[in-house]
Design a protein around this motif. Structure first.
Motif, mmCIF file in Angstrom:
data_model
loop_
_atom_site.group_PDB
_atom_site.id
_atom_site.type_symbol
_atom_site.label_atom_id
_atom_site.label_comp_id
_atom_site.label_asym_id
_atom_site.label_seq_id
_atom_site.Cartn_x
_atom_site.Cartn_y
_atom_site.Cartn_z
ATOM 1 N N ALA A 1 -2.418 -2.142 -2.867
ATOM 2 C CA ALA A 1 -2.773 -0.730 -2.700
ATOM 3 C C ALA A 1 -2.597 -0.290 -1.249
ATOM 4 N N CYS A 2 -2.974 -1.139 -0.315
ATOM 5 C CA CYS A 2 -2.799 -0.811 1.109
ATOM 6 C C CYS A 2 -1.321 -0.716 1.474
ATOM 7 N N ALA A 3 -0.510 -1.606 0.944
ATOM 8 C CA ALA A 3 0.929 -1.560 1.217
ATOM 9 C C ALA A 3 1.545 -0.283 0.643
ATOM 10 N N PHE A 4 1.132 0.082 -0.568
ATOM 11 C CA PHE A 4 1.635 1.311 -1.178
ATOM 12 C C PHE A 4 1.200 2.529 -0.367
ATOM 13 N N ALA B 1 0.585 2.626 2.847
ATOM 14 C CA ALA B 1 1.352 2.646 4.097
ATOM 15 C C ALA B 1 2.750 3.212 3.868
ATOM 16 N N VAL B 2 3.391 2.801 2.787
ATOM 17 C CA VAL B 2 4.728 3.314 2.471
ATOM 18 C C VAL B 2 4.659 4.816 2.179
ATOM 19 N N TYR C 1 2.464 6.954 3.250
ATOM 20 C CA TYR C 1 2.177 7.642 4.514
ATOM 21 C C TYR C 1 3.459 7.835 5.326
ATOM 22 N N LYS C 2 4.265 6.781 5.391
ATOM 23 C CA LYS C 2 5.530 6.875 6.139
ATOM 24 C C LYS C 2 6.475 7.901 5.497
ATOM 25 N N VAL C 3 6.536 7.920 4.176
ATOM 26 C CA VAL C 3 7.428 8.852 3.483
ATOM 27 C C VAL C 3 6.958 10.290 3.687
ATOM 28 N N VAL C 4 5.653 10.522 3.532
ATOM 29 C CA VAL C 4 5.133 11.881 3.648
ATOM 30 C C VAL C 4 5.255 12.389 5.085
ATOM 31 N N ASN C 5 5.131 11.523 6.057
ATOM 32 C CA ASN C 5 5.233 11.942 7.459
ATOM 33 C C ASN C 5 6.665 11.952 7.988
#
Length: 88
Positions: A56-59, A61-62, A64-68
């Motif tokens: 869940a944490c890895a998902f 993080a991914v 967050y990177k995509v949205v930002n």
């Protein structure tokens, strides 16, 4: 056939006697192993929760990177501006 041996071994551990000719020491050892084998899933829930939390944490993080990222950020910004500027 194998299950019957383990059941008899557990009976010996509880104080019963075997009629199969297997020495009591061997039956007691087998009963201890049967008990260990029966409880092998005890810690699985904790490890499953740990793996699920890491996934869940890895998902997150991914995501967050995509949205930002630039293109997604500008698309979301234009979507929000269009929604706020809508005429009723």
């Amino acid at each position: 056939m194998e299950t019957k041996f383990w059941d008899r071994a557990v009976d010996v551990l509880r104080g019963g006697r075997l009629s199969t000719g297997v020495p009591d020491r061997t039956a007691k050892r087998a009963a201890r192993w049967a008990g260990r084998l029966g409880r092998s899933d005890r810690g699985m829930t904790t490890s499953e929760y740990a793996v699920g939390t890491i996934a869940a944490c890895a998902f997150a993080a991914v995501l967050y990177k995509v949205v930002n990222s630039g293109p997604v950020m500008s698309a979301l910004q234009s979507l929000v501006e269009d929604a706020l500027d809508a005429k009723f």
